[in-house]
Design an enzyme around this catalytic site. Sequence first.
Site, PDB file in Angstrom:
ATOM      1  N   HIS A 270      26.298  -8.514   1.503  1.00  0.00           N
ATOM      2  CA  HIS A 270      24.981  -9.125   1.430  1.00  0.00           C
ATOM      3  C   HIS A 270      24.065  -8.232   0.632  1.00  0.00           C
ATOM      4  O   HIS A 270      24.168  -7.010   0.710  1.00  0.00           O
ATOM      5  CB  HIS A 270      24.406  -9.343   2.834  1.00  0.00           C
ATOM      6  N   ASP A 327      27.861 -16.744   6.389  1.00  0.00           N
ATOM      7  CA  ASP A 327      28.807 -17.787   5.989  1.00  0.00           C
ATOM      8  C   ASP A 327      30.224 -17.559   6.502  1.00  0.00           C
ATOM      9  O   ASP A 327      31.067 -18.441   6.391  1.00  0.00           O
ATOM     10  CB  ASP A 327      28.852 -17.898   4.461  1.00  0.00           C
TER      11      ASP A 327
HETATM   12  N1  CMC Z   1      34.465  -8.520  -1.752  1.00  0.00           N
HETATM   13  C1  CMC Z   1      34.826  -7.419  -2.448  1.00  0.00           C
HETATM   14  N2  CMC Z   1      33.945  -6.562  -2.987  1.00  0.00           N
HETATM   15  C2  CMC Z   1      32.641  -6.829  -2.820  1.00  0.00           C
HETATM   16  C3  CMC Z   1      32.186  -7.959  -2.109  1.00  0.00           C
HETATM   17  C4  CMC Z   1      33.150  -8.807  -1.567  1.00  0.00           C
HETATM   18  N3  CMC Z   1      32.792  -9.902  -0.896  1.00  0.00           N
HETATM   19  N4  CMC Z   1      30.843  -7.972  -2.107  1.00  0.00           N
HETATM   20  C5  CMC Z   1      30.470  -6.894  -2.806  1.00  0.00           C
HETATM   21  N5  CMC Z   1      31.549  -6.189  -3.225  1.00  0.00           N
HETATM   22  C6  CMC Z   1      31.539  -4.906  -3.963  1.00  0.00           C
HETATM   23  C7  CMC Z   1      31.189  -5.122  -5.415  1.00  0.00           C
HETATM   24  O1  CMC Z   1      32.349  -5.310  -6.197  1.00  0.00           O
HETATM   25  C8  CMC Z   1      30.499  -3.820  -5.730  1.00  0.00           C
HETATM   26  O2  CMC Z   1      31.495  -2.823  -5.863  1.00  0.00           O
HETATM   27  P1  CMC Z   1      31.296  -1.612  -6.931  1.00  0.00           P
HETATM   28  O3  CMC Z   1      30.097  -0.867  -6.465  1.00  0.00           O
HETATM   29  O4  CMC Z   1      32.562  -0.859  -6.839  1.00  0.00           O
HETATM   30  O5  CMC Z   1      31.103  -2.275  -8.265  1.00  0.00           O
HETATM   31  C9  CMC Z   1      29.736  -3.499  -4.461  1.00  0.00           C
HETATM   32  O6  CMC Z   1      30.494  -4.126  -3.409  1.00  0.00           O
HETATM   33  C10 CMC Z   1      28.311  -4.023  -4.418  1.00  0.00           C
HETATM   34  O7  CMC Z   1      28.347  -5.413  -4.702  1.00  0.00           O
HETATM   35  P2  CMC Z   1      27.275  -6.168  -5.585  1.00  0.00           P
HETATM   36  O8  CMC Z   1      27.928  -7.345  -6.211  1.00  0.00           O
HETATM   37  O9  CMC Z   1      26.580  -5.188  -6.477  1.00  0.00           O
HETATM   38  O10 CMC Z   1      26.255  -6.609  -4.472  1.00  0.00           O
HETATM   39  P3  CMC Z   1      25.191  -7.743  -4.629  1.00  0.00           P
HETATM   40  O11 CMC Z   1      24.079  -7.400  -3.728  1.00  0.00           O
HETATM   41  O12 CMC Z   1      24.871  -8.012  -6.052  1.00  0.00           O
HETATM   42  O13 CMC Z   1      25.959  -9.053  -4.108  1.00  0.00           O
HETATM   43  C11 CMC Z   1      26.809 -10.735  -2.697  1.00  0.00           C
HETATM   44  C12 CMC Z   1      25.827  -9.576  -2.841  1.00  0.00           C
HETATM   45  C13 CMC Z   1      26.552 -11.454  -1.386  1.00  0.00           C
HETATM   46  C14 CMC Z   1      26.601 -11.745  -3.857  1.00  0.00           C
HETATM   47  C15 CMC Z   1      28.253 -10.189  -2.741  1.00  0.00           C
HETATM   48  O14 CMC Z   1      28.455  -9.322  -1.651  1.00  0.00           O
HETATM   49  C16 CMC Z   1      29.312 -11.273  -2.777  1.00  0.00           C
HETATM   50  O15 CMC Z   1      29.648 -11.763  -3.858  1.00  0.00           O
HETATM   51  N6  CMC Z   1      29.859 -11.711  -1.593  1.00  0.00           N
HETATM   52  C17 CMC Z   1      30.800 -12.775  -1.528  1.00  0.00           C
HETATM   53  C18 CMC Z   1      30.095 -14.115  -1.578  1.00  0.00           C
HETATM   54  C19 CMC Z   1      29.333 -14.409  -0.286  1.00  0.00           C
HETATM   55  O16 CMC Z   1      29.844 -14.272   0.812  1.00  0.00           O
HETATM   56  N7  CMC Z   1      28.086 -14.873  -0.429  1.00  0.00           N
HETATM   57  C20 CMC Z   1      27.243 -15.259   0.697  1.00  0.00           C
HETATM   58  C21 CMC Z   1      26.070 -14.356   0.840  1.00  0.00           C
HETATM   59  S1  CMC Z   1      25.167 -14.543   2.390  1.00  0.00           S
HETATM   60  C22 CMC Z   1      24.539 -16.146   2.427  1.00  0.00           C
HETATM   61  C23 CMC Z   1      23.866 -16.575   1.198  1.00  0.00           C
HETATM   62  O17 CMC Z   1      23.201 -15.827   0.495  1.00  0.00           O
HETATM   63  O18 CMC Z   1      23.943 -17.769   0.926  1.00  0.00           O
END
Ligand code: CMC
Length: 391
Positions: A270, A327
Site C-alpha cells: 500500500h 483487497d
Molecule cells: N508484490 C511484489 N512487490 C511489490 C508489491 C507487490 N504486491 N507491492 C510493492 N512491491 C515492491 C515494489 O516492486 C518495490 O520494490 P523495489 O523497491 O525493489 O523496486 C517496492 O515494493 C515499493 O513498491 P512501489 O510500487 O514503489 O509502491 P507504491 O506505493 O508505488 O505502490 C501499490 C503501491 C499498492 C500500487 C503496490 O503495492 C501494488 O502494486 N500492489 C499490488 C496491487 C494492489 O494490491 N493494489 C491495491 C491497493 S489497496 C486498495 C486500493 O488502493 O484500491
Amino acid sequence: SGYVTLDLGYKNTGATTSNITFLDGEKGILRYRGYSIEELADKADFLGVSYLLIYGELPNQTQYDKFVHEITHHTMVNEDMRKIFDGFPVNAHPMGVMSSLVSAMSGFYPESYGSNNDKDVDLHIIRLMAKLPTLATWCYKKSQGHPINYPKNKLDYCSNFLHMMFGLPVEDYEINPVVAKALNKLLILHADHEQNCSTSTVRLVGSSQANLYSSISAGISALWGPLHGGANQAVIEMLEAIKADGGGVQKYLDKAKDKEDPFRLMGFGHRVYKNFDPRARIIKKAADEVLEALGIDDPILDIARGLEEAALNDEYFIKRKLYPNVDFYSGIIYRALGIPVNMFTVMFAIGRLPGWIAQWKELREAGQPIGRPRQIYTGPKERPFVDIADR
Ligand code: CMC
C-alpha cells in the site's frame, strides 16, 4: 515561475487540506471524521456512515430517517437509461458500463451542469447514492440473461441491493441477514480513503467545476485499474491460478520478488500503510465469520492464508513493508455472498461513492482553484519542421 518540484505519483505532494478522513500509515489508523474505522464497522450502518462522510456529523434520528427515506425513494432509474444500457454487449466489463451510465445521468439531470451547477447538489447526491446499486445489478442481470429486478422501497440499502441482484420477478427472494450485514461492513470499510487515485481524480475533475455525475464517472474509471480497486478481482484470479497450479504459494512469491517479472502479489502493499492495513484486519476476521455462518469451505481462503503467512515471513516483503491490503480478503467474502468476480470492483465503487461525494463537496465548498499540475519537459529542443518527403 520556473521552479517546479517533481514528485512522480505524488508520493509526497499534499494536494489539499481535508477534514474528512484521517489516515496514519505507520500506525495503521483510519478514521472518518474522527471516528475509528473499527468502531464504525462494528456499530454503524453504511448510510449512516455515508451521511457522516458527506455532511460531517453522524446523523441524528430525524436526519438519518430523512436521508434513508430519500435514498430509498430514488432507487428507480429513468427507463430511457435502459436504452443506453441495452446497447452494451453482454460481456462488457461492468466498470466500463457503470462509468458510462453515471456519466449519462448528467444528461437526465441537466440542472447539474452549467454556470449555476451547485444548485440541487443534495438531490444529486441522493440520486447517485440511490441509483448506483440499481445500475450495478443491471449489469449482473444482463450477464445472466435475466430480466432486471426493480428496487423495493421497503428494503434497507444492502437488502435492496441483494434483492435486485439475486431476486427474480417470479418469486420472493429471502435475504440472509448474515449476508446483508457482511455487505454493510464491507461498504463501510471502503467508504473513504483520503486522497487515493480515484478520489484525487474526482477532485481534479470537480475542480474544473464539472458536474457531480461526470466527476464520479471519472472516479469509477480510475478505480477500475488493477493497481487500485481492480486489485480485488485480480486477487481472486491470482488465488484461482495458484489453486489450479496445485496450491503451492512459493512459486508465486518468487515470481513477485523477481524484478524481471512484472507479476506482483495482488492485494499486497500500500502506498500509505507501512505496518498493516486496518481494513484488512477487519475484513480477514469478517471473512472467517461469513464463511462459517454460511457453511462455506472455500479452498481459496486456505491458499490466501498460506500466502499471507509465507509473505509475512519473507525478507523481501518484510524489508519493503508489504502487508495484505483491503483487497486481499474482500474478494473471498464477495465470492461467499455469491457476487461474481467481475462485479467485485463495482462493489468497491458502491462503497467508495460517499467518500467521492464528500471529497467533491468539500473541494467545491472550499472554492479551491482548478487542479493543474506542472511538469519537467524532457522532449526535444526546438528544431525545424521537416517536410514529409524528407522524413
Ligand atoms: N508484490 C511484489 N512487490 C511489490 C508489491 C507487490 N504486491 N507491492 C510493492 N512491491 C515492491 C515494489 O516492486 C518495490 O520494490 P523495489 O523497491 O525493489 O523496486 C517496492 O515494493 C515499493 O513498491 P512501489 O510500487 O514503489 O509502491 P507504491 O506505493 O508505488 O505502490 C501499490 C503501491 C499498492 C500500487 C503496490 O503495492 C501494488 O502494486 N500492489 C499490488 C496491487 C494492489 O494490491 N493494489 C491495491 C491497493 S489497496 C486498495 C486500493 O488502493 O484500491
